[in-house]
Design a protein around this motif. Structure first.
Motif, short mmCIF file in Angstrom:
data_model
loop_
_atom_site.label_atom_id
_atom_site.label_comp_id
_atom_site.label_asym_id
_atom_site.label_seq_id
_atom_site.Cartn_x
_atom_site.Cartn_y
_atom_site.Cartn_z
N VAL A 32 0.84 -1.20 0.00
CA VAL A 32 0.00 0.00 0.00
C VAL A 32 0.87 1.25 0.00
CG1 VAL A 32 -1.58 1.38 1.40
CG2 VAL A 32 -2.04 -1.05 1.04
N ASN A 33 1.88 1.28 0.86
CA ASN A 33 2.71 2.48 0.93
C ASN A 33 3.57 2.66 -0.32
OD1 ASN A 33 1.89 3.80 3.24
ND2 ASN A 33 3.19 2.56 4.58
N HIS A 34 3.97 1.57 -0.95
CA HIS A 34 4.64 1.68 -2.26
C HIS A 34 3.71 2.35 -3.26
CE1 HIS A 34 6.86 0.56 -5.91
NE2 HIS A 34 5.69 0.17 -6.39
N THR A 35 2.45 1.94 -3.24
CA THR A 35 1.45 2.51 -4.15
C THR A 35 1.26 3.99 -3.89
OG1 THR A 35 0.31 0.37 -4.25
CG2 THR A 35 -0.95 2.33 -4.91
N LEU A 36 1.10 4.37 -2.65
CA LEU A 36 0.91 5.78 -2.30
C LEU A 36 2.14 6.61 -2.69
CD1 LEU A 36 -0.75 5.36 1.21
CD2 LEU A 36 -1.88 5.96 -0.95
N ASN A 37 3.31 6.05 -2.46
CA ASN A 37 4.55 6.75 -2.80
C ASN A 37 4.65 6.99 -4.30
OD1 ASN A 37 7.20 7.81 -1.89
ND2 ASN A 37 8.01 6.12 -3.13
N VAL A 74 -9.16 -6.18 -1.57
CA VAL A 74 -8.15 -5.22 -2.00
C VAL A 74 -8.76 -3.90 -2.46
CG1 VAL A 74 -8.02 -6.12 -4.35
CG2 VAL A 74 -6.07 -4.92 -3.39
N GLN A 75 -9.93 -3.94 -3.08
CA GLN A 75 -10.53 -2.70 -3.55
C GLN A 75 -10.84 -1.76 -2.39
OE1 GLN A 75 -13.83 -3.77 -6.13
NE2 GLN A 75 -12.46 -4.02 -7.87
N LYS A 76 -11.42 -2.32 -1.32
CA LYS A 76 -11.71 -1.50 -0.14
C LYS A 76 -10.42 -1.06 0.54
CE LYS A 76 -16.16 -1.00 0.19
NZ LYS A 76 -16.77 0.34 0.17
N LEU A 77 -9.41 -1.92 0.54
CA LEU A 77 -8.12 -1.56 1.12
C LEU A 77 -7.54 -0.33 0.41
CD1 LEU A 77 -5.59 -2.08 2.87
CD2 LEU A 77 -4.85 -3.73 1.13
N ILE A 78 -7.56 -0.35 -0.90
CA ILE A 78 -7.02 0.77 -1.67
C ILE A 78 -7.90 2.00 -1.51
CG2 ILE A 78 -6.48 1.60 -3.99
CD1 ILE A 78 -4.45 -0.37 -2.79
N GLU A 79 -9.20 1.82 -1.57
CA GLU A 79 -10.12 2.95 -1.41
C GLU A 79 -9.88 3.66 -0.07
OE1 GLU A 79 -14.90 3.54 -0.61
OE2 GLU A 79 -14.25 1.95 -1.99
N ARG A 80 -9.80 2.89 1.00
CA ARG A 80 -9.59 3.48 2.33
C ARG A 80 -8.22 4.12 2.44
NH1 ARG A 80 -12.08 -2.05 4.86
NH2 ARG A 80 -14.31 -1.45 4.78
N SER A 81 -7.21 3.50 1.83
CA SER A 81 -5.86 4.04 1.91
C SER A 81 -5.73 5.34 1.13
CB SER A 81 -4.85 3.01 1.39
OG SER A 81 -4.87 1.82 2.16
N LEU A 82 -6.45 5.48 0.05
CA LEU A 82 -6.39 6.71 -0.75
C LEU A 82 -7.05 7.87 -0.04
CD1 LEU A 82 -7.19 5.40 -4.35
CD2 LEU A 82 -5.00 6.30 -3.53
N GLY A 83 -8.05 7.62 0.77
CA GLY A 83 -8.73 8.69 1.48
C GLY A 83 -9.30 9.72 0.53
N ASP A 84 -8.89 10.96 0.69
CA ASP A 84 -9.42 12.05 -0.15
C ASP A 84 -9.01 11.92 -1.61
OD1 ASP A 84 -10.63 13.14 2.06
OD2 ASP A 84 -9.02 14.58 2.47
N ALA A 85 -8.00 11.10 -1.89
CA ALA A 85 -7.55 10.91 -3.27
C ALA A 85 -8.39 9.88 -4.02
CB ALA A 85 -6.08 10.48 -3.30
N GLU A 100 -10.23 9.58 -7.61
CA GLU A 100 -9.41 10.10 -8.70
C GLU A 100 -8.26 9.18 -9.08
OE1 GLU A 100 -6.47 13.96 -9.57
OE2 GLU A 100 -7.58 13.81 -7.68
N HIS A 101 -7.58 8.62 -8.07
CA HIS A 101 -6.39 7.80 -8.33
C HIS A 101 -6.65 6.31 -8.19
CE1 HIS A 101 -3.68 11.20 -8.64
NE2 HIS A 101 -4.17 11.72 -7.52
N PHE A 102 -7.93 5.92 -8.07
CA PHE A 102 -8.23 4.54 -7.72
C PHE A 102 -7.72 3.53 -8.75
CE2 PHE A 102 -11.14 0.85 -7.83
CZ PHE A 102 -10.85 0.32 -6.59
N GLU A 103 -8.03 3.72 -10.01
CA GLU A 103 -7.65 2.74 -11.03
C GLU A 103 -6.14 2.60 -11.12
OE1 GLU A 103 -9.59 0.67 -12.42
OE2 GLU A 103 -11.45 1.55 -11.66
N GLU A 104 -5.44 3.73 -11.11
CA GLU A 104 -3.97 3.68 -11.18
C GLU A 104 -3.42 3.01 -9.92
OE1 GLU A 104 -0.11 6.59 -12.00
OE2 GLU A 104 -2.10 7.48 -11.66
N ALA A 105 -4.00 3.32 -8.78
CA ALA A 105 -3.54 2.72 -7.53
C ALA A 105 -3.73 1.20 -7.54
CB ALA A 105 -4.28 3.33 -6.34
N MET A 106 -4.86 0.74 -8.05
CA MET A 106 -5.10 -0.69 -8.13
C MET A 106 -4.06 -1.38 -9.00
SD MET A 106 -7.62 -1.95 -6.31
CE MET A 106 -7.98 -3.45 -7.22
N SER A 107 -3.73 -0.74 -10.11
CA SER A 107 -2.74 -1.31 -11.02
C SER A 107 -1.36 -1.38 -10.37
CB SER A 107 -2.68 -0.47 -12.30
OG SER A 107 -1.70 -0.97 -13.18
#
Length: 214
Positions: A26-31, A51-62, A65-72
């Motif tokens: 997750v932190n690699h993705t955010l970085n 994983v979708q909820k994990l990424i959604e929650r980790s993105l927070g306010d982002a 907007e960044h969900f699809e790229e973050a998932m990838s």
């Protein structure tokens, strides 16, 4: 001791301690997205709904907007690093061998391919009659419709089946399906949340299952 014929296990935080690899992914993705990384305990608290909820929650306010790229980004990184530190909780193989005559199934909100890659690598797969990931069925935990076909398939009544897991979804799954719930307090899930859900049984370590069920 309570007699059971089927044992359903959660995966992350129950059979395997996978928290650090999920946190680093997750932190690699955010970085990579130039977003602030998060404390470990925050990310651990986001685990349990896939994983979708994990990424959604980790993105927070982002999000979104960044969900699809973050998932990838997450999927590519986690595929390569899911076994960097992930290992079995103490006593897992002994427990599975102890209950070798019971029907045993993994039901997880983790993707099937990720789950099987880990069970294969840690030599767990052969212990289970089925492994069901979040993408294996139409329904996901804690929906009882995930369980009902399995009980019919294996000819097991709900009161003879136990769900063992470290998450609130595991306790709710058991309650929704009329099954026995056993909360594992030594995993990734919130101890307070698990206890407040009033499971039928609790265990601090997995070897305690041998004193609870037969």
């Amino acid at each position: 001791m309570k007699a059971v014929e089927m044992m359903i296990f959660d995966f992350d935080g129950t059979l395997v301690n996978s928290g650090d690899d999920l946190v680093s992914s997750v932190n690699h993705t955010l970085n990579r997205l130039d977003l602030p990384v998060l404390p470990k305990e925050n990310i651990i608290g986001f685990i349990g709904d896939g994983v979708q909820k994990l990424i959604e929650r980790s993105l927070g306010d982002a999000f979104p907007e960044h969900f699809e790229e973050a998932m990838s980004i997450f999927t590519a990184y986690y595929t390569e690093h899911m076994l960097d530190t992930t290992d079995l909780y103490p006593g897992v193989k002994d427990i599975l061998e102890h209950f070798r005559d019971k029907k045993k199934i993994i039901i997880t909100n983790k993707r099937y391919a990720f789950t099987v890659q880990i069970t294969n690598s840690l030599h767990l797969t052969h212990h289970f009659d089925e492994i069901i990931g979040v993408d294996s069925r139409t329904y996901r935990k804690p929906d009882r419709r995930l369980i009902q076909p399995l009980l019919r398939q294996y000819g097991v009544s709900p009161e003879k089946a136990v769900v063992v897991g470290d998450g609130i979804n595991d306790v709710l799954l058991a309650k929704n399906a009329g099954m026995i719930s056993c909360a594992f307090l030594g995993g990734l899930g919130s101890r307070e949340e698990l206890l407040s859900s009033k499971p039928d049984y609790v265990c601090e370590t997995l070897p305690e299952l041998t004193r609870l069920f037969c």
